[in-house]
Scaffold this active site. Structure first.
Site, PDB file in Angstrom:
ATOM      1  N   SER A  24      -4.546 -24.441   6.027  1.00 28.58           N
ATOM      2  CA  SER A  24      -5.935 -24.316   6.479  1.00 28.58           C
ATOM      3  C   SER A  24      -6.937 -24.984   5.546  1.00 28.58           C
ATOM      4  O   SER A  24      -8.133 -24.887   5.774  1.00 28.58           O
ATOM      5  CB  SER A  24      -6.301 -22.821   6.606  1.00 28.58           C
ATOM      6  OG  SER A  24      -6.184 -22.177   5.361  1.00 28.58           O
ATOM      7  N   LYS A  82     -12.321 -15.140   8.599  1.00 26.41           N
ATOM      8  CA  LYS A  82     -12.895 -16.131   7.691  1.00 26.41           C
ATOM      9  C   LYS A  82     -14.411 -16.225   7.843  1.00 26.41           C
ATOM     10  O   LYS A  82     -15.156 -16.265   6.850  1.00 26.41           O
ATOM     11  CB  LYS A  82     -12.266 -17.498   7.945  1.00 26.41           C
ATOM     12  CG  LYS A  82     -10.799 -17.595   7.523  1.00 26.41           C
ATOM     13  CD  LYS A  82     -10.216 -18.953   7.868  1.00 26.41           C
ATOM     14  CE  LYS A  82      -8.762 -19.067   7.437  1.00 26.41           C
ATOM     15  NZ  LYS A  82      -8.144 -20.353   7.795  1.00 26.41           N
TER      16      LYS A  82
END
Length: 949
Positions: free
Chosen positions: A834, A877
């Site tokens: 990521s 996130k």
């Protein structure tokens, strides 16, 4: 007597003075002097093997014929009036194995062999059951055994025959009187040789006689019981007319009852005085046992003395005191067990097995070990809910109430709630359809009943009868079609996958409450033996059903909610079997309607059970088992969700647990958020609940101290962020905060912790130094993260000239320099695909000298072609980014769908920019900067990159 059919059958010649009657089972001992029976039995086995797949010998008919008597004619007439008094030695001694037609009686019975009992010594016994009367027409002797052409005769049943009905009732009364006398004679001493009956056998005989509906069958049965000569039994066998047969048996019964009454003498010794009871007194005692006025209910024998006017002395008749009470108690227990089996509404297969086992149980002595095993098995069958179900609460307000119940118990978890509401909606629709079909079925049954009534009316003309038959046939066909339209419910099998503490178990309980069903939890963690799932076979000592059947017994209904907790922790294959493989049949909707437990050994329908399994990980679940379940992922609670759960559920609960009221401790959102962010880092809320409980215990101490000191005003119910360190100690986790300023080579990335539920920002720092082109990675980076750095570096090196980072296309940007990539918080492991876009932007920032805005964060993986690919954990996130002070977030374009699930406050607080290529990210980060490749077309640059690859 109706003559039915002619057949050629193997012939068994019965031993001397033996007569087999229809409906009676006879034992025939076979020794070496009867080779004919051995040959016949071999033929029966051969024919049975070719006739039926399972080779049952009772499907092969045979004939049993007795030896003739010189005092009885071929038609059953008595040739010598006092023939019953003739000596047995006057009869010819005929060997049955060498008998001819002249030695055989003209009448016999068609029979079947129901069993063979052997001792392994060359001798065995046949169990032969009579079926119907036959007349021998011709004998064939061309085989080792005789064969005969016979004619079957069946009893003609006359619906209205007052004379026969009166004889039948008399036969019943006299038969029951004989049973009562034989029962009494088993207790009192008697001068005759009449055998007695045990209380249990007498009670069964009385019940059998009472329930018998056929006069001829009862006459044959009593002729086998009553004391009579061989010639008299031959007369009964040859009596084709039912009236004559019943009359003959009545004479035999009346004779034996009279003989027993005349010969009965009862003498009881008590202390030193003899008491003699005359026959009239005995008759009165018999009348107490046998009540002619109550033909349907046999009289009960008093437990003390069996009808005697005084209790018998201890040890009377060699028995123990209270022995009769014990004997009477056992049938009552068996009757109670039979009632439980009848009330259980067993399936057809279970009812057949239960009947067989009950018959076996009645033949076993209670002291034998097999008795307890069989009884436990029957009690298990009676406890299993074969057809008993809980009515679902499926009314107009069903979905509204269920939605409210789920929302009250759990916050969030929208996917799970949606799936359960869908199931309820389907159940509701199916029930509506079934109600309409049931109404149509009831109407069709009424129409068929009306047609049958009109058919039976005497005024009905012959011309209209075919139309009535056609109506009945059409109505029956319509009824079958309607029955096939009924909707069958097959409950789903759900698998809730998520980290610990997110409410998987409590969610299943809420589902049961919303449905109004019984709930049962089965913990599968640590199950290592297949028998724990499917049960032990009854051949083992202390055998018992498996967890599934035990759960059904406990809830008592066939449609409960079963929670299969921790299914991912079931043991694998071992010497004890494979428990996970045993779960395949339980959780397969196409198979679990015939689930077979090893102990019960009867198919059980599990299709109505709503199975909800829970797991923390899918890695340990075998793929075939995983394929049978509908997976619903529960990723864990976000910080916002945890805050809501704490204020709405956890704080009120812990206030009650710690003896405080709501106005004695006041929690604020800031305090709860601080506990979540600085003292817990988990997917669920278990640790959060513990920390809240710790704070409340500290406040409880303060309140108690102030109250005990007589100064309650010193206590402040308000809880502040500064108080947390006093109760919980130093902060366990430190949150990353966005930098106020930045410099080249530093980029803010986004991370979702592996424990789930929490997200935060992660700084990526890149520094260069003189060197030989090496790359150093620190910060406890995983393999995937290291590869992301390599991919980002390769892309930057390939496009360094286009980005203006080198003077010529042939120049290596890494020549004479080395770089160091570091992620702070080095003690925390970091991995996952990521951070590719953040690594690439950090390298470009370092080589170009342009800083990245400190309030901008990004996440996404890149390929060698520069494409930005999707990543997971977007919800966690972005919540972490908002909490850390980030203003702008770069996301992959493929993650647009995940933004829809974000809380509204996150959408309002962040500017979300979607990029599909690294070049779009570059222009978003530095919108005012001019790059050398701006003069070229974007597609040409992309083609140039692909040509380099």
């Amino acid at each position: 007597m109706a003559r039915n059919q002619t057949a050629t059958l193997p012939l068994i010649i019965l031993p001397r003075d033996t007569v087999l009657l229809p409906g009676v089972v006879q034992r025939i001992a076979v020794s070496s002097n009867r080779p004919d029976i051995a040959s016949l039995l071999a033929t029966v086995y051969t024919r049975a093997a070719s006739k039926t797949p399972n080779g049952r010998i009772d499907t092969v008919p045979i004939a049993c014929v007795p030896l003739a008597s010189p005092f009885v004619g071929p038609a059953g007439q008595l040739l010598l009036r006092n023939g019953e008094n003739a000596a047995t030695s006057d009869r010819p001694d005929v060997n049955p194995s060498k008998a001819t037609k002249s030695d055989l009686f003209a009448w016999g019975v068609g029979a079947k062999i129901t069993g063979v009992e052997g001792r392994g010594t060359g001798e065995f016994t046949l169990l032969v059951e009579g079926v119907a009367r036959i007349r021998v027409e011709k004998i064939y002797s061309d085989k080792p055994y005789l064969e005969a052409r016979v004619v079957y005769f069946q009893d003609e049943i006359t619906l209205v025959d007052p004379a026969l009905d009166e004889l039948f009732q008399h036969l019943k009364l006299l038969s029951r009187e004989l049973v009562a006398i034989l029962r009494l004679s088993a207790i009192f001493p008697r001068s005759g040789s009449t055998p007695g009956l045990s209380p249990l056998l007498a009670r069964r005989l009385d019940l059998f006689i009472t329930k018998q509906k056929l006069p001829g069958a009862l006459a044959d049965f009593m002729a086998n019981i009553v004391e009579c000569s061989h010639d008299e039994k031959l007369q009964v066998l040859a009596s084709l007319d039912v009236n004559d047969r019943v009359t003959k048996v009545l004479e035999l019964l009346d004779r034996q009852v009279g003989n027993i009454k005349n010969n009965m003498k009862i003498t009881i010794t008590a202390t030193s005085l003899p008491f003699t009871i005359d026959p009239d007194s005995a008759q009165r005692e018999i009348g107490k046992i046998w009540r002619p006025g109550n033909a349907n209910t046999p009289g009960k024998v008093p437990a003390s003395g069996v009808g005697m006017p005084f209790p018998p002395p201890p040890g009377f008749m060699g028995g123990k005191a209270g022995g009769d009470a014990d004997e009477d108690q056992e049938p009552n227990e068996l009757d109670e067990l039979q009632k439980r089996l009848d009330a259980a509404k067993l399936s057809p297969d279970a009812a057949k097995v239960a009947d067989r086992e009950v018959k076996r149980l009645k033949k076993i002595h209670p002291a034998q070990a097999e008795y307890a095993v069989t009884r436990s098995y029957l009690e298990t069958l009676a406890d299993i809910p074969w057809t008993t179900t809980t009515d679902d609460r499926l009314g107009p307000q069903t979905l509204t109430k269920a939605r409210k119940q789920l929302d009250d118990d759990h916050y969030g978890l929208e996917k799970v709630k949606k799936r359960l509401l869908e199931y309820l909606a389907v159940l509701r629709l199916k029930q509506s359809i079934n109600d309409d079909v049931d109404a149509q079925i009831k109407q069709a049954e009424q129409e068929i009943g009306a047609s049958e009534t009109s058919k039976d009316e005497p005024l009905q003309t012959a011309a209209s009868e075919p139309s009535v038959e056609e109506k009945i046939k059409a109505g029956s066909a319509k009824l079958e079609v309607l029955k096939s339209k009924r909707m069958v419910d097959k409950s789903p099998i759900l698998l809730l996958v998520g980290p610990p503490g997110v409410g998987k178990t409590s969610l299943a309980r809420s589902v049961a409450i919303a449905l109004g069903r019984k709930f049962h939890r089965i913990s599968l963690g640590g199950v290592r033996d297949e028998a724990e799932i499917r049960g032990h076979r009854r051949t083992y000592v202390a055998a018992m059903p498996g967890l599934i059947v035990q759960g059904l017994k406990k809830v008592g209904v066939a449609n409960p909610v079963f929670l299969l907790d921790e299914i991912d922790k079931v043991g694998g294959s071992s010497v004890h079997g494979d428990p996970s493989a045993a779960m395949l049949e339980v959780l397969d909707p196409e198979q679990n309607h015939t689930f077979t437990d090893h102990y019960v050994n009867i198919p059980i329908d599990l299709s109505k059970v709503l199975f909800i399994a829970t797991a923390n990980s899918l890695d340990t679940i075998p793929p075939p088992l995983l394929d049978r379940m509908e997976m619903i992922h529960i990723p864990g609670y976000t910080t916002l969700e945890k805050r809501h759960i704490a204020l709405q559920h956890l704080v009120p609960k812990q206030l009650r647990v710690n003896g405080l009221s709501q106005d004695q401790v006041l929690f604020t959102e800031e305090v709860v958020s601080k506990i979540i962010e600085s003292y817990t880092r988990e997917a669920g809320v278990r640790n959060l609940e513990r920390e809240i409980s710790s704070v409340l215990r500290g406040k409880a101490v303060e309140y108690a101290d102030a109250k005990d000191a007589g100064q309650p005003e010193r206590y402040s119910p308000q809880l502040t962020v500064d108080d947390l360190e006093r109760f919980l100690g130093s902060e366990k986790f430190e949150e990353e905060i966005a930098e106020k300023t930045s410099r080249p080579g530093i980029v803010t990335g986004l991370v979702a912790y592996s424990s789930g539920g929490n997200g935060s920002i992660l700084f990526i720092e890149v520094a260069d130094m003189p060197g030989t082109g090496t790359v150093q990675l620190t910060g406890k980076l995983g393999d995937v993260l290291k590869e992301s750095v390599e991919v980002a570096l390769t892309w930057v090196k390939a496009h360094a000239y286009e980005l203006g980072l080198t003077q010529s296309p042939a120049e290596n940007i890494m020549k004479d320099r080395s770089i160091h990539v570091h992620c702070p918080s080095g003690s925390i492991p970091k991995d996952g695909p990521s951070s590719g876009i953040a690594q690439a932007i950090a390298l470009i920032s370092l080589f170009s000298g342009k800083a990245v805005p400190p309030t901008m964060a990004m996440t996404g993986e890149i390929s060698l072609r520069g494409r930005v690919t999707a990543v997971g954990g977007i919800k966690e996130k972005l919540i972490g980014a908002l909490r850390a002070g980030v203003k702008t977030v770069l996301l992959p374009a493929q993650n647009r769908k995940d933004v829809k699930d974000l809380p509204q406050e996150v959408k309002d607080g962040l500017e979300i920019v979607h990029v599909s290529h690294i070049r779009e990210a570059i222009h978003t980060v530095w919108p005012d900067s001019q790059w050398p490749d701006e003069r070229q077309d974007f597609d040409n640059n992309t083609n140039g990159l692909q040509s380099r690859l």
